[in-house]
Design a protein around this motif. Structure first.
Motif, PDB file in Angstrom:
ATOM      1  N   VAL A 136       0.871  -1.185   0.000  1.00  0.00           N
ATOM      2  CA  VAL A 136       0.000   0.000   0.000  1.00  0.00           C
ATOM      3  C   VAL A 136       0.903   1.228   0.000  1.00  0.00           C
ATOM      4  N   TYR A 166       0.215   7.375   2.276  1.00  0.00           N
ATOM      5  CA  TYR A 166      -0.350   8.687   1.943  1.00  0.00           C
ATOM      6  C   TYR A 166       0.660   9.770   2.295  1.00  0.00           C
ATOM      7  N   PHE A 211      -2.799  14.268   4.423  1.00  0.00           N
ATOM      8  CA  PHE A 211      -3.347  14.048   5.768  1.00  0.00           C
ATOM      9  C   PHE A 211      -3.795  15.389   6.368  1.00  0.00           C
ATOM     10  N   ARG A 236     -10.111  20.100   5.849  1.00  0.00           N
ATOM     11  CA  ARG A 236     -11.467  19.936   5.308  1.00  0.00           C
ATOM     12  C   ARG A 236     -12.438  19.543   6.422  1.00  0.00           C
ATOM     13  N   LEU A 237     -11.988  18.628   7.265  1.00  0.00           N
ATOM     14  CA  LEU A 237     -12.855  18.185   8.367  1.00  0.00           C
ATOM     15  C   LEU A 237     -13.171  19.351   9.292  1.00  0.00           C
ATOM     16  N   TRP A 243     -13.018  15.130  17.308  1.00  0.00           N
ATOM     17  CA  TRP A 243     -12.855  14.829  15.892  1.00  0.00           C
ATOM     18  C   TRP A 243     -11.385  14.674  15.513  1.00  0.00           C
ATOM     19  N   ASP A 244     -10.518  15.379  16.230  1.00  0.00           N
ATOM     20  CA  ASP A 244      -9.084  15.192  15.987  1.00  0.00           C
ATOM     21  C   ASP A 244      -8.672  13.755  16.325  1.00  0.00           C
ATOM     22  N   TYR A 260     -10.079  11.467  13.643  1.00  0.00           N
ATOM     23  CA  TYR A 260      -9.353  11.607  12.368  1.00  0.00           C
ATOM     24  C   TYR A 260      -7.974  10.945  12.457  1.00  0.00           C
ATOM     25  N   ASP A 261      -7.242  11.279  13.530  1.00  0.00           N
ATOM     26  CA  ASP A 261      -5.880  10.744  13.651  1.00  0.00           C
ATOM     27  C   ASP A 261      -5.889   9.216  13.758  1.00  0.00           C
ATOM     28  N   PHE A 294      -7.973   7.895   9.994  1.00  0.00           N
ATOM     29  CA  PHE A 294      -7.596   8.285   8.634  1.00  0.00           C
ATOM     30  C   PHE A 294      -6.713   7.219   7.972  1.00  0.00           C
ATOM     31  N   PRO A 295      -5.661   6.739   8.649  1.00  0.00           N
ATOM     32  CA  PRO A 295      -4.808   5.740   7.996  1.00  0.00           C
ATOM     33  C   PRO A 295      -5.580   4.486   7.570  1.00  0.00           C
ATOM     34  N   TYR A 327      -7.810   5.295   4.570  1.00  0.00           N
ATOM     35  CA  TYR A 327      -6.962   5.434   3.387  1.00  0.00           C
ATOM     36  C   TYR A 327      -6.586   4.047   2.849  1.00  0.00           C
ATOM     37  N   THR A 328      -6.145   3.173   3.736  1.00  0.00           N
ATOM     38  CA  THR A 328      -5.734   1.830   3.298  1.00  0.00           C
ATOM     39  C   THR A 328      -6.899   1.101   2.630  1.00  0.00           C
ATOM     40  N   GLU A 351      -6.492   9.330  -1.030  1.00  0.00           N
ATOM     41  CA  GLU A 351      -6.308  10.401  -0.036  1.00  0.00           C
ATOM     42  C   GLU A 351      -7.536  11.310  -0.005  1.00  0.00           C
ATOM     43  N   ASP A 352      -7.990  11.667  -1.192  1.00  0.00           N
ATOM     44  CA  ASP A 352      -9.139  12.557  -1.294  1.00  0.00           C
ATOM     45  C   ASP A 352     -10.397  11.891  -0.713  1.00  0.00           C
ATOM     46  N   ALA A 374     -10.415  11.627   3.091  1.00  0.00           N
ATOM     47  CA  ALA A 374     -10.811  12.884   3.731  1.00  0.00           C
ATOM     48  C   ALA A 374     -12.331  13.050   3.669  1.00  0.00           C
ATOM     49  N   GLU A 375     -12.905  12.610   2.550  1.00  0.00           N
ATOM     50  CA  GLU A 375     -14.363  12.735   2.385  1.00  0.00           C
ATOM     51  C   GLU A 375     -15.115  11.890   3.418  1.00  0.00           C
ATOM     52  N   PHE A 435     -14.493  11.520   6.484  1.00  0.00           N
ATOM     53  CA  PHE A 435     -14.656  12.251   7.742  1.00  0.00           C
ATOM     54  C   PHE A 435     -15.609  13.438   7.594  1.00  0.00           C
TER      55      PHE A 435
END
Lengths: 297, 189
Positions: free
Chosen positions: A54, A57, A62, A68-69, B29-30, B33-34, B37-38, B41-42, B55-56, B59-60, B62
């Protein structure tokens, strides 16, 4: 009943656990004996997934995502915040609100338009309609089966937003139900039939068992046409279908089945509950129902 | 236990976190997200095979979660499971949009590798991404969690809100379906 695939399932689980613990691929296959030929492609598929790296990113992406969030968050928080009200207007607003409450209370007591004392909360249930029984929707969700009572006021809409009767929803259809939870008793306020050509996350797969009853209009070998409350249903019998009673045109049948992507059903059980010659559960014919019909049209 | 999902703020239970998230508190939310997110993404990378798109889309996930958090009912069903479902829906929409764009632009299908400029790994990645898209959402999720993220059965079961045996059975069906899809592709070459 233990099926061959159950054994293979067990073998696969054991082998995957061994491989994860660092054991050798070939050793796993050797220990699988005669099932090794069936096991190998499954292990290879798993290995192929593990073999693809993989791409990581980027830190920029990130952080951009977090920005955005935060923008979305700020927007949501802003919508929740009451608008600024000038101090001079506060008393006037308070009086207006008090008057509105009084009017609502008057309406409630005089017309029964509003229910008070309810501890109900709103929720949504997404799942597959298993059946509609006695004014209750039986919905299979990822978390199990849920029974939701229909009200006279429950609104049912098809994917185009057109109203329809609850009985008109074909079992096996994905639905999204707005639910009032009154202390564990659920009632549906709105049922939305979801589009069939879309994936339905939050809903179980096509293996959900459904049931319905109706009247047999035609029998053609292993295919039976049933006139059900939701319309005409084509029901396929297989060698695994349990057939009870005489399934013939005119018989009232109860069908337990799974829905196919084309809208037809594959029956697990079909029982003649009325009519159709000597039907009824006094005359079970056991399984092997692909010849359970008597010709037909 | 390797691979178990844990929230970094040990003082917060998941229920607390969701409760704060529903109040749109940025610190909650932080953490979300933290932590996730990974993983999103995977999951998305495995389906789209394209870093920038994944990646895009991650983000969507969240943004959509933030907009729809009021609908999330915490009843012991893991929050991660809900996020994975959002990610799956986003992925499905992404492919629909891409198909439409491609048919309008009459571009050659992106899924077909251009001769000579792709390594075997990239070709295999694309082949797997295509196959994953044809599995059910649950099947795809179990394969990504188990074989791309490398989680064990118990951790996967927690995320999917299922029992261990159900995860094993789902994984078996998913691998069988994946095998069929890969064989079909191989025969088509």
């Amino acid at each position: 009943m233990i099926r061959m695939s159950d054994d293979l399932n067990e073998l696969l689980a054991r082998c995957l656990a061994r491989l994860a613990a660092g054991d050798d691929f070939d050793a796993c296959l050797r220990d699988a004996g005669p099932r090794a030929t069936e096991l190998r492609p499954l292990l290879e598929s798993a290995a192929s997934l593990r073999s693809v790296p993989v791409e990581p990113y980027s830190p920029e992406a990130f952080h951009a995502g977090k920005t955005r969030l935060r923008a979305t968050l700020a927007d949501r928080a802003h919508r929740r915040r009451p608008a600024y009200i000038a101090p001079l207007w506060r008393s006037a607003i308070f009086l207006a609100a008090a008057a509105a409450v009084a009017v609502v209370a008057l309406l409630a007591f005089s017309t029964d338009l509003f229910r008070f004392g309810s501890t109900g909360t709103q929720a949504q249930v997404q799942g597959v309609l298993s059946s509609v029984q006695d004014g209750t929707l039986v919905i299979t969700t990822l978390d199990g089966e849920v029974r939701i009572a229909l009200r006279d006021t429950t609104r049912v809409v098809d994917p185009q937003g057109q109203a329809q009767a609850p009985e008109g929803i074909p079992p096996g259809q994905n639905v999204l139900v707005d639910v009032q939870d009154d202390g564990g008793a659920f009632t549906a306020t709105r049922v939305e039939i979801e589009r069939e050509d879309e994936e339905h996350e939050g809903a179980p797969g096509p293996e959900v068992k459904v049931e319905f009853s109706g009247s047999v209009t035609a029998v053609n070998g292993g295919d039976i046409t049933v006139q059900a409350p939701f319309g005409t249903a084509l029901v396929h019998l297989t060698d695994k279908t349990e057939v009870r009673g005489n399934i013939a045109p005119g018989a009232e049948v109860e069908v337990h089945a799974t829905r196919q992507p084309d809208g037809s059903y594959v029956a697990k059980e079909i029982e003649a509950i009325k009519g159709g010659g000597d039907g009824g559960d006094d005359h079970p014919e056991g399984s092997g129902g692909s010849d359970g019909g008597e010709g037909g049209d | 236990m390797p691979g178990v999902l844990t929230l970094p703020d040990t003082a917060l239970t998941e229920a607390d976190l969701i409760s704060r998230a529903k109040e749109f508190r940025p610190e909650a939310w932080d953490v979300i997200y933290d932590t996730y997110f990974p993983k999103m993404y995977t999951f998305l990378y495995a389906h789209v095979g394209d870093r920038s798109a994944a990646e895009d889309l991650a983000a969507e996930v969240f943004e959509q979660a933030c907009r729809g958090i009021h609908r999330f009912q915490y009843r012991g069903v893991p929050f991660a499971s809900w996020l994975y479902r959002i990610a799956h829906n986003i992925m499905v929409d992404f492919h629909k949009r891409r198909r439409r764009t491609e048919s309008i632009d009459a571009e050659p299908a992106r899924d077909l590798p251009a001769a000579g400029d792709l390594t075997d790994t990239v070709a295999l990645r694309d082949q797997l991404a295509r196959a994953l898209r044809h599995l059910t959402g649950e099947q795809a999720r179990v394969l990504v969690l188990r074989h791309i993220e490398g989680l064990d059965v118990a951790s996967t079961a927690i995320i999917l809100g299922k029992k261990d045996n159900a995860v094993r059975a789902l994984e078996f069906r998913a691998l069988r379906a994946l095998r069929r899809l890969l064989s079909r592709e191989d025969r088509g070459k």
